[in-house]
Design a protein around this motif. Structure first.
Motif, PDB file in Angstrom:
ATOM      1  N   GLY A  16       1.850  -8.719 -16.473  1.00 39.98           N
ATOM      2  CA  GLY A  16       0.486  -9.189 -16.667  1.00 39.98           C
ATOM      3  C   GLY A  16      -0.512  -8.487 -15.760  1.00 39.98           C
ATOM      4  N   SER A  17      -1.751  -8.981 -15.804  1.00 38.06           N
ATOM      5  CA  SER A  17      -2.842  -8.355 -15.058  1.00 38.06           C
ATOM      6  C   SER A  17      -3.642  -9.399 -14.293  1.00 38.06           C
ATOM      7  N   LEU A  18      -4.227  -8.971 -13.207  1.00 36.93           N
ATOM      8  CA  LEU A  18      -5.176  -9.762 -12.443  1.00 36.93           C
ATOM      9  C   LEU A  18      -6.261  -8.841 -11.914  1.00 36.93           C
ATOM     10  N   ARG A  19      -7.435  -9.425 -11.669  1.00 37.16           N
ATOM     11  CA  ARG A  19      -8.521  -8.660 -11.077  1.00 37.16           C
ATOM     12  C   ARG A  19      -9.014  -9.390  -9.844  1.00 37.16           C
ATOM     13  N   LEU A  20      -8.942  -8.714  -8.714  1.00 36.29           N
ATOM     14  CA  LEU A  20      -9.428  -9.275  -7.462  1.00 36.29           C
ATOM     15  C   LEU A  20     -10.837  -8.766  -7.181  1.00 36.29           C
TER      16      LEU A  20
END
Length: 119
Positions: A16-20
């Motif tokens: 999956g992906s995350l954006r900080l």
């Protein structure tokens, strides 16, 4: 005193992906992301300078993570794709006057945001 405020961590499945996000109260020459897993040293993830030089990445995240910025907001972002369980750590935004992959070189730090990648 420069303040760095992070957001965007969380729990995600492998792949999956995350954006900080990190917003700074002032512009400092170098903005970077570090991470620290339990029982491990704080390690460099990515960095760039406001002068526009090519961003730098740790080998472990090249091709999967991307650092970007918003000049108006003095913000820096870390887009994390194809996440792996070994990416699990507390992620910190950092700022300093010169580029380095050594965490001791950075003067200003955010509070950290937890990223957990489940297998």
């Amino acid at each position: 005193q420069v303040q760095l405020v992070e957001s965007g961590g969380g729990l995600v499945q492998a792949g999956g992906s995350l954006r900080l996000s990190c917003e700074a109260s002032a512009r400092i020459y170098v903005m970077a992301w570090f991470r620290q897993a339990p029982g491990k040293e704080r390690e460099f993830v990515a960095a760039f300078t406001w002068s526009g030089s090519t961003p730098a990445y740790a080998d472990s995240v090249k091709g999967r993570f991307s650092i970007s910025r918003d000049n108006v907001k003095n913000a820096v972002y870390l887009q994390m794709n194809s996440l792996k369980p070994e990416d699990t750590a507390v992620y910190y935004c950092a700022a300093g006057e010169s580029y380095s992959t050594y965490h001791g070189n950075y003067v200003y730090w955010g509070q950290g945001t937890q990223v957990i990648v489940s297998s």
